[in-house]
Write a protein that holds these residues in place. Structure first.
Motif, mmCIF file in Angstrom:
data_model
loop_
_atom_site.group_PDB
_atom_site.id
_atom_site.type_symbol
_atom_site.label_atom_id
_atom_site.label_comp_id
_atom_site.label_asym_id
_atom_site.label_seq_id
_atom_site.Cartn_x
_atom_site.Cartn_y
_atom_site.Cartn_z
ATOM 1 N N GLY A 189 65.852 60.544 28.507
ATOM 2 C CA GLY A 189 65.222 59.226 28.553
ATOM 3 C C GLY A 189 63.738 59.319 28.277
ATOM 4 O O GLY A 189 63.101 60.332 28.580
ATOM 5 N N VAL A 190 63.211 58.259 27.667
ATOM 6 C CA VAL A 190 61.767 58.150 27.413
ATOM 7 C C VAL A 190 61.294 56.771 27.878
ATOM 8 O O VAL A 190 61.924 55.758 27.566
ATOM 9 N N ILE A 191 60.212 56.757 28.643
ATOM 10 C CA ILE A 191 59.441 55.534 28.911
ATOM 11 C C ILE A 191 58.149 55.685 28.128
ATOM 12 O O ILE A 191 57.389 56.616 28.385
ATOM 13 N N ASP A 192 57.908 54.794 27.193
ATOM 14 C CA ASP A 192 56.659 54.848 26.435
ATOM 15 C C ASP A 192 55.871 53.562 26.677
ATOM 16 O O ASP A 192 56.420 52.465 26.587
ATOM 17 N N MET A 193 54.592 53.702 26.995
ATOM 18 C CA MET A 193 53.717 52.549 27.210
ATOM 19 C C MET A 193 52.781 52.477 26.004
ATOM 20 O O MET A 193 51.745 53.166 25.969
ATOM 21 N N PRO A 194 53.110 51.660 24.999
ATOM 22 C CA PRO A 194 52.369 51.732 23.731
ATOM 23 C C PRO A 194 50.873 51.458 23.878
ATOM 24 O O PRO A 194 50.059 52.164 23.278
ATOM 25 N N LEU A 195 50.505 50.461 24.659
ATOM 26 C CA LEU A 195 49.085 50.102 24.775
ATOM 27 C C LEU A 195 48.340 51.022 25.727
ATOM 28 O O LEU A 195 47.150 51.283 25.553
ATOM 29 N N LEU A 196 49.012 51.493 26.752
ATOM 30 C CA LEU A 196 48.370 52.385 27.722
ATOM 31 C C LEU A 196 48.360 53.826 27.224
ATOM 32 O O LEU A 196 47.699 54.681 27.817
ATOM 33 N N ALA A 197 49.104 54.099 26.148
ATOM 34 C CA ALA A 197 49.178 55.442 25.571
ATOM 35 C C ALA A 197 49.637 56.461 26.623
ATOM 36 O O ALA A 197 49.081 57.544 26.756
ATOM 37 N N GLU A 198 50.674 56.082 27.371
ATOM 38 C CA GLU A 198 51.281 56.979 28.362
ATOM 39 C C GLU A 198 52.778 57.064 28.091
ATOM 40 O O GLU A 198 53.383 56.101 27.601
ATOM 41 N N ARG A 199 53.356 58.202 28.449
ATOM 42 C CA ARG A 199 54.775 58.417 28.144
ATOM 43 C C ARG A 199 55.390 59.365 29.168
ATOM 44 O O ARG A 199 54.737 60.329 29.580
ATOM 45 N N TRP A 200 56.599 59.045 29.584
ATOM 46 C CA TRP A 200 57.367 59.987 30.414
ATOM 47 C C TRP A 200 58.628 60.368 29.647
ATOM 48 O O TRP A 200 59.274 59.506 29.033
ATOM 49 N N ILE A 201 58.987 61.663 29.704
ATOM 50 C CA ILE A 201 60.143 62.189 28.977
ATOM 51 C C ILE A 201 60.978 63.005 29.944
ATOM 52 O O ILE A 201 60.474 63.956 30.566
ATOM 53 N N ALA A 233 57.226 56.051 16.241
ATOM 54 C CA ALA A 233 57.347 55.128 15.105
ATOM 55 C C ALA A 233 57.154 53.680 15.535
ATOM 56 O O ALA A 233 56.640 52.855 14.766
ATOM 57 N N THR A 234 57.580 53.350 16.753
ATOM 58 C CA THR A 234 57.513 51.938 17.159
ATOM 59 C C THR A 234 56.171 51.567 17.784
ATOM 60 O O THR A 234 55.816 50.387 17.791
ATOM 61 N N ARG A 235 55.409 52.551 18.265
ATOM 62 C CA ARG A 235 54.101 52.213 18.867
ATOM 63 C C ARG A 235 53.224 51.374 17.934
ATOM 64 O O ARG A 235 52.726 50.320 18.345
ATOM 65 N N PRO A 236 53.014 51.787 16.681
ATOM 66 C CA PRO A 236 52.147 50.960 15.821
ATOM 67 C C PRO A 236 52.762 49.606 15.480
ATOM 68 O O PRO A 236 52.041 48.620 15.328
ATOM 69 N N ILE A 237 54.098 49.544 15.369
ATOM 70 C CA ILE A 237 54.742 48.248 15.119
ATOM 71 C C ILE A 237 54.447 47.306 16.273
ATOM 72 O O ILE A 237 54.005 46.165 16.089
ATOM 73 N N ILE A 238 54.656 47.803 17.482
ATOM 74 C CA ILE A 238 54.523 46.958 18.671
ATOM 75 C C ILE A 238 53.053 46.609 18.924
ATOM 76 O O ILE A 238 52.716 45.448 19.176
ATOM 77 N N THR A 239 52.168 47.590 18.855
ATOM 78 C CA THR A 239 50.758 47.295 19.137
ATOM 79 C C THR A 239 50.171 46.377 18.061
ATOM 80 O O THR A 239 49.274 45.590 18.345
ATOM 81 N N GLY A 240 50.709 46.451 16.850
ATOM 82 C CA GLY A 240 50.212 45.587 15.787
ATOM 83 C C GLY A 240 50.468 44.104 16.033
ATOM 84 O O GLY A 240 49.734 43.253 15.535
ATOM 85 N N TYR A 241 51.519 43.798 16.797
ATOM 86 C CA TYR A 241 51.824 42.401 17.113
ATOM 87 C C TYR A 241 51.205 41.957 18.434
ATOM 88 O O TYR A 241 51.240 40.766 18.765
ATOM 89 N N PHE A 242 50.651 42.899 19.213
ATOM 90 C CA PHE A 242 50.145 42.567 20.547
ATOM 91 C C PHE A 242 48.952 41.617 20.446
ATOM 92 O O PHE A 242 48.006 41.870 19.704
ATOM 93 N N ARG A 243 48.993 40.535 21.205
ATOM 94 C CA ARG A 243 47.939 39.509 21.231
ATOM 95 C C ARG A 243 47.724 38.828 19.877
ATOM 96 O O ARG A 243 46.681 38.222 19.653
ATOM 97 N N GLN A 244 48.715 38.968 18.978
ATOM 98 C CA GLN A 244 48.678 38.216 17.733
ATOM 99 C C GLN A 244 49.598 37.012 17.884
ATOM 100 O O GLN A 244 50.525 37.019 18.675
ATOM 101 N N ALA A 245 49.318 35.970 17.127
ATOM 102 C CA ALA A 245 50.190 34.801 17.139
ATOM 103 C C ALA A 245 51.468 35.138 16.383
ATOM 104 O O ALA A 245 51.420 35.430 15.192
#
Lengths: 264, 264
Positions: free
Chosen positions: B116-128, B19-31
């Motif tokens: 635990g989850v590590i999610d890398m939203p821009l790299l599209a990688e995840r550890w669970i 759910a948070t990946r699109p929220i976070i990537t949507g703000y990436f490199r935006q002002a």
């Protein structure tokens, strides 16, 4: 020099990194033999295979051009045009499975950086700069101009450097003066830091202990994006300009960093 | 605890980062407006929006669970189950347009990291990771087990840390002892360094000046991949275990690092 020469050279520069992307990504996170060079930098098979392919393409397209590469040394380094190649900038990152490494290609004319490419094979991002032209950023969404941002006050600047251990002897306190003045300090950038600066996401890169193939590609990219790149004294960068480099997106920030680096 | 509880909790943990990946990537490199918290850590709108969405999903699924987040503080921190959230670990990287930041989600049971989850939203990688289960790595190619590699000799180890400036007072020479013993030293890792370690690409992560939301998600991931994660004395990590963490892929390497960190 007619524009068509530069166009043909830019075309080759992009073909070089297009050709090496699959070679390099094919070895990423695969088990490969990792040799140790005399200076203990890790070198991978991918590095050598990518450079060999670039040398083959250059020789086929511009047989009179010189080539200086990290892996195989120099041919015709005194030619009018000399390509300077670093197939994998950030080898330590590559061998630890970290995609934040890049391929650097520069073309020098009479010793001056004429064009440069930073290619991030795994991130699928690329910056292309050439003397007298606007720098381009290329990613999955297409290609568009890259512009540095204004940041006249160093206290507002974000500063990238690959590692604090680059700075030995008097370089360490000189770097520390800028680091203490900067607003944000980040490490681990490799060549990517220069690309982020060219696109206006950060403000300063300061590095030392660099070889020419580590920084020459960045010069036309930073310059064509509106920034300034030099040695620590503000002097022009070439094959023999030493190991210390400074890039800034805002000329005022560059001048302030030069002053801080010089202050005793 | 029946397995089905853990399955439902793992399902929610993945839904949180989906759910948070699109929220976070949507703000990436935006002002976006970048506030300054009292401790001067940059905080973005993306950070707060992502945490609010995670809190909403947790409350809707497990209303009795506690939540501790970087942005909004704690609710029911004494509950049997407590979620620990860091929407953007590596905020400095995020605001400089660098995709090497991650989202961290941990679930504690009675104060102990359960999943635990590590999610890398821009790299599209995840550890669970989850207690008693093999750690999974997920990328565009699918999901598969993540395993640490053997590295009994610290001289062969690659060591990641986010910044040398994490280490203050006596922490600095302690870290320097391991750094001098390690084969490779890299900075700038943020949470990604723990993922690379879990997948057997590197061997050690040593950090300090950390908050619990910076490291609790990594504990089940490292453990379930065959590694060891602890404080600098080798003690278990929880909400009150201090700010120093050590992760190693090989238990022998972990023991050696504990000894070096302790040596006066």
């Amino acid at each position: 020099m007619p524009t068509s020469n530069l166009d043909a050279q830019l075309d080759l520069a992009e073909r070089l990194v297009e050709a090496t992307r699959p070679i390099i990504t094919g070895y990423f996170r695969q088990a490969v033999d990792i040799d140790q060079k005399a200076d203990a930098t890790p070198v991978t098979i991918a590095d050598r295979a990518a450079e060999a392919e670039m040398r083959r393409l250059i020789a086929a397209t511009f047989p009179a051009h010189g080539i200086v590469g990290e892996e195989e040394g120099a041919v015709r380094p005194g030619a009018e045009y000399v390509w300077v190649l670093d197939p994998i900038d950030g080898t330590k990152r590559f061998i630890t499975g970290n995609p934040c490494f890049g391929t650097l290609v520069a073309l020098l004319r009479d010793g001056r950086p004429l064009l440069g490419v930073i290619d991030m094979p795994l991130l699928a991002e690329r910056w292309i700069g050439a003397e007298g032209r606007a720098t381009l950023f290329v990613d999955r969404l297409g290609r568009r101009p890259a512009r540095t941002r204004t940041c006249p006050d160093i206290a507002e600047a974000s500063l990238y450097s690959t590692s604090p251990h680059m700075f030995e002897g008097p370089d360490a306190p000189a770097f520390a003066r800028v680091r203490d003045a900067a607003g944000l300090v980040l490490y681990g950038s490799e060549c990517y830091g220069y690309g982020l600066l060219a696109s206006g996401h950060s403000d300063l890169v300061i590095e030392a202990d660099m070889a020419p193939y580590d920084y020459l590609a960045q010069v036309p990219i930073i310059t064509g994006a509106g920034g300034v790149m030099s040695d620590w004294q503000g002097g022009a960068l070439g094959l023999n300009s030493g190991h210390r480099v400074l890039a800034a997106g805002d000329p005022h920030c560059h001048a302030r960093a030069v002053a801080l680096l010089a202050a005793a």
